[in-house]
Design an enzyme around this catalytic site. Sequence first.
Site, PDB file in Angstrom:
ATOM      1  CE  LYS A   1      -2.050   1.888   4.142  1.00  0.00           C
ATOM      2  NZ  LYS A   1      -1.627   3.028   4.577  1.00  0.00           N
ATOM      3  CG  ASN A   2       2.634   2.433   3.417  1.00  0.00           C
ATOM      4  OD1 ASN A   2       1.066   3.316   3.472  1.00  0.00           O
ATOM      5  ND2 ASN A   2       3.146   2.807   4.609  1.00  0.00           N
TER       6      ASN A   2
ATOM      7  CB  CYS B   1      -4.255   7.250  11.190  1.00  0.00           C
ATOM      8  SG  CYS B   1      -4.539   5.455  10.146  1.00  0.00           S
TER       9      CYS B   1
ATOM     10  NE  ARG C   1       0.422  10.017  10.694  1.00  0.00           N
ATOM     11  CZ  ARG C   1       0.280   8.998   9.575  1.00  0.00           C
ATOM     12  NH1 ARG C   1      -0.860   8.607  10.444  1.00  0.00           N
ATOM     13  NH2 ARG C   1       1.373   8.361   9.242  1.00  0.00           N
TER      14      ARG C   1
ATOM     15  CG  ASP D   1       3.313   1.967   9.305  1.00  0.00           C
ATOM     16  OD1 ASP D   1       3.272   2.030  10.482  1.00  0.00           O
ATOM     17  OD2 ASP D   1       3.557   1.889   7.900  1.00  0.00           O
TER      18      ASP D   1
ATOM     19  NE  ARG E   1      -7.086   3.830   5.749  1.00  0.00           N
ATOM     20  CZ  ARG E   1      -6.328   5.242   7.095  1.00  0.00           C
ATOM     21  NH1 ARG E   1      -6.329   4.575   8.261  1.00  0.00           N
ATOM     22  NH2 ARG E   1      -4.778   5.404   5.963  1.00  0.00           N
TER      23      ARG E   1
HETATM   24  C1  UD1 Z   1       4.298   7.560   6.381  1.00  0.00           C
HETATM   25  C2  UD1 Z   1       3.506   5.449   6.566  1.00  0.00           C
HETATM   26  C3  UD1 Z   1       3.175   5.351   7.554  1.00  0.00           C
HETATM   27  C4  UD1 Z   1       4.986   4.465   8.594  1.00  0.00           C
HETATM   28  C5  UD1 Z   1       5.246   6.251   8.533  1.00  0.00           C
HETATM   29  C6  UD1 Z   1       6.618   6.054   9.204  1.00  0.00           C
HETATM   30  C7  UD1 Z   1       2.520   5.922   4.323  1.00  0.00           C
HETATM   31  C8  UD1 Z   1       1.694   5.892   3.183  1.00  0.00           C
HETATM   32  N1  UD1 Z   1       2.882   6.024   5.159  1.00  0.00           N
HETATM   33  O1  UD1 Z   1       4.002   8.182   7.210  1.00  0.00           O
HETATM   34  O2  UD1 Z   1       2.408   3.857   7.927  1.00  0.00           O
HETATM   35  O3  UD1 Z   1       3.994   4.547  10.085  1.00  0.00           O
HETATM   36  O4  UD1 Z   1       6.080   6.161   7.767  1.00  0.00           O
HETATM   37  O5  UD1 Z   1       6.948   4.892   8.225  1.00  0.00           O
HETATM   38  O6  UD1 Z   1       3.836   5.526   3.506  1.00  0.00           O
HETATM   39  N2  UD1 Z   1       6.912  14.582  10.850  1.00  0.00           N
HETATM   40  C9  UD1 Z   1       6.634  15.963  11.282  1.00  0.00           C
HETATM   41  N3  UD1 Z   1       7.038  16.789  10.230  1.00  0.00           N
HETATM   42  C10 UD1 Z   1       6.354  16.229   9.049  1.00  0.00           C
HETATM   43  C11 UD1 Z   1       6.322  15.086   8.254  1.00  0.00           C
HETATM   44  C12 UD1 Z   1       5.871  14.382   9.955  1.00  0.00           C
HETATM   45  O7  UD1 Z   1       7.282  16.161  11.821  1.00  0.00           O
HETATM   46  O8  UD1 Z   1       5.988  17.695   7.861  1.00  0.00           O
HETATM   47  C13 UD1 Z   1       6.923  13.438  11.793  1.00  0.00           C
HETATM   48  C14 UD1 Z   1       5.680  12.826  11.594  1.00  0.00           C
HETATM   49  O9  UD1 Z   1       4.936  13.572  12.258  1.00  0.00           O
HETATM   50  C15 UD1 Z   1       6.413  11.442  12.850  1.00  0.00           C
HETATM   51  C16 UD1 Z   1       7.745  11.079  11.621  1.00  0.00           C
HETATM   52  O10 UD1 Z   1       8.195  12.678  11.739  1.00  0.00           O
HETATM   53  O11 UD1 Z   1       6.365  11.760  13.809  1.00  0.00           O
HETATM   54  C17 UD1 Z   1       7.466  10.957  10.706  1.00  0.00           C
HETATM   55  O12 UD1 Z   1       6.421  10.132  10.001  1.00  0.00           O
HETATM   56  P1  UD1 Z   1       6.714  10.175   8.437  1.00  0.00           P
HETATM   57  O13 UD1 Z   1       7.566   9.110   8.106  1.00  0.00           O
HETATM   58  O14 UD1 Z   1       6.402  11.410   7.723  1.00  0.00           O
HETATM   59  O15 UD1 Z   1       5.531   9.524   8.417  1.00  0.00           O
HETATM   60  P2  UD1 Z   1       4.613   9.521   6.898  1.00  0.00           P
HETATM   61  O16 UD1 Z   1       5.055   9.238   5.802  1.00  0.00           O
HETATM   62  O17 UD1 Z   1       3.260   9.879   7.488  1.00  0.00           O
END
Ligand code: UD1
Length: 429
Positions: free
Chosen positions: A22-23, A126, A131, A316, A408
Site C-alpha cells: 500500500k505504502n 489515521c 502528524r 507499522d 484501508r
Molecule cells: C509513512 C507511512 C506510515 C508509516 C510512517 C513511518 C505511508 C502512506 N505511510 O507515514 O504507514 O507509519 O511512514 O514509517 O507511507 N513529521 C513531522 N513533520 C512533517 C512530516 C512528518 O514532524 O512534515 C513527523 C511525524 O509526525 C512523525 C515522523 O515525522 O513523527 C515520521 O513521519 P513520516 O515518516 O513522514 O510518516 P508518514 O509519511 O506520514
Amino acid sequence: MDRIRIIGGNKLHGTIPISGAKNAALPLMIAAMLTDETLILDNVPRLADVAQLQRILGNHGVDIMAAGKRPGDHEYQGQTLHISAKNIIDTTAPYELVSKMRASFWVIAPLLARMHEAKVSLPGGCAIGTRPVDLLIMALEKLGAELSIDAGYVVAKAPGGLKGATIEFPKVTVSGTHVALMAATLARGTTIIANAACEPEITDVADCLNKMGAKITGAGTPRILIEGVAKLHGARHTVLPDRIETGTYAMAVAMTGGEVQLSGARPELLQSALDVLTEAGATITVNNDGIRVARNGAGISPVTVSTAPFPGFPTDLQAQLMALMTRAKGASHITETIFENRFMHVQELARFGARIQLDGETATIDGVARLRGAPVMATDLRASVSLVIAALAAEGETMVNRIYHLDRGFERLEEKLSACGASIERISG
Ligand code: UD1
C-alpha cells in the site's frame, strides 16, 4: 457497519499470498501525475485507500483504467492500473477527499512540479498523534515554491517552475522524502535530499521515476541526488510486496503456532522484524517463493524493541508485536519512537486480559497464559490488525468492530487467514 468475528485457538497452516505494498502503491499512483503519458502499475493491492486515491486523482482529471483478469491470473493477483494524467483539469484537492487519507496530501508535489500551482487541503488519515506537514512545506519552499495556509488549505505557487536545492530534513520523514523526491524530478538543476528516509517504498518510487526518465541516484540511502529533467514519460512498474502485511502474518503465525508460507514476500524488506520474531521463538526460513514462518512447540519469548526508521523495526508493526507479546513467557518492553499516541491498541488489548503498562513512549507487557475473546473496536489501521492477532489466539469469540480501518490496508484479510485454518468471518451490515 461490517464486523469481523473470530473464534480463537486454531493454529495457522498453509500459504498466504503477499499483496503489493500500500505504502508504495499510493505514492506511485501520485507520481503518475508528473507525466502526460500513461504509467502502468502492476500488483496494485485492492484496498479502500487505493480506491479513495483513484477518486482523488480523478478529481484532478486523471484517467485510471483497471485492467481485467487474464487467463492464468490467480484470485489474489493484484490489479493493473493504467494511469493517464494527460490533462490536469483541476489543481485543487478538496477537504472532502483529502481528509479521508493523509497520503493524498502528497499530490501537492506533482501538481506544483508540473502545473506550477496547487491548492491542497490539510490532511486527515489515521488518528495517531498530530502528524504535521511542516517538513513537506519546508521541502517545497526550498525548491522555490511560495506557500501559504488559507482556510485549511495549503496554497502553493511556483510561477517560473521549481528550482533544484539542498533539502536537509531535521528528522527522517517518509512523507517529506516522497514529496521532495517527486517535486525535484521536474525542478531545474540539481537537488540533494539529506537525511532522506531509506524505506523500501522510497526506493520503489525512485526506481519507477527513473523508468519514467527521472535522474535519481542514492534512493535507499540517506542522501538522494536528483538531476531535474524537463519532462517525464510513460513507463510500466510492478509494486513491491508489502513488508507490513508480511510481518503482520508472520506475527499471526508466531502467535497461534503452526507453519505458513508467505508467498512472494521479500525478507530483506523486513529483516529487523524477522530477527525479532526469531528471538521470540519463531522459525524463519527463506526460500524461492518467499518466507516460511513456523512456531511448533516452543513458547513465545519476551523481547525488548524500539521502533525506528528503516532498516530498524517498523512502527507499522509495533501494535502487532505487542499483541504477540501479550502471551510471552515474561515481560517485554516496546518503545515507540516515531509517532506519539500510537498506543491506542493498548486499551483494546486489555479487553482480552492482556497486562500492559504505559510509561511515556514505552509499553511494558507482562505475558499472560491465556487471552479471552471480547468485543473490541478497531482504532487505526495497524492497531486494528493487532486485535485480529490477539483474537486468533484468544479463547472463545471476538467481535472486531469498525473494521473499515482494516479494509484501508489489508487485502482480503479474512479470506487469507481462513484459508490457513483460522475461524474468521466478516459479518456485513
Ligand atoms: C509513512 C507511512 C506510515 C508509516 C510512517 C513511518 C505511508 C502512506 N505511510 O507515514 O504507514 O507509519 O511512514 O514509517 O507511507 N513529521 C513531522 N513533520 C512533517 C512530516 C512528518 O514532524 O512534515 C513527523 C511525524 O509526525 C512523525 C515522523 O515525522 O513523527 C515520521 O513521519 P513520516 O515518516 O513522514 O510518516 P508518514 O509519511 O506520514
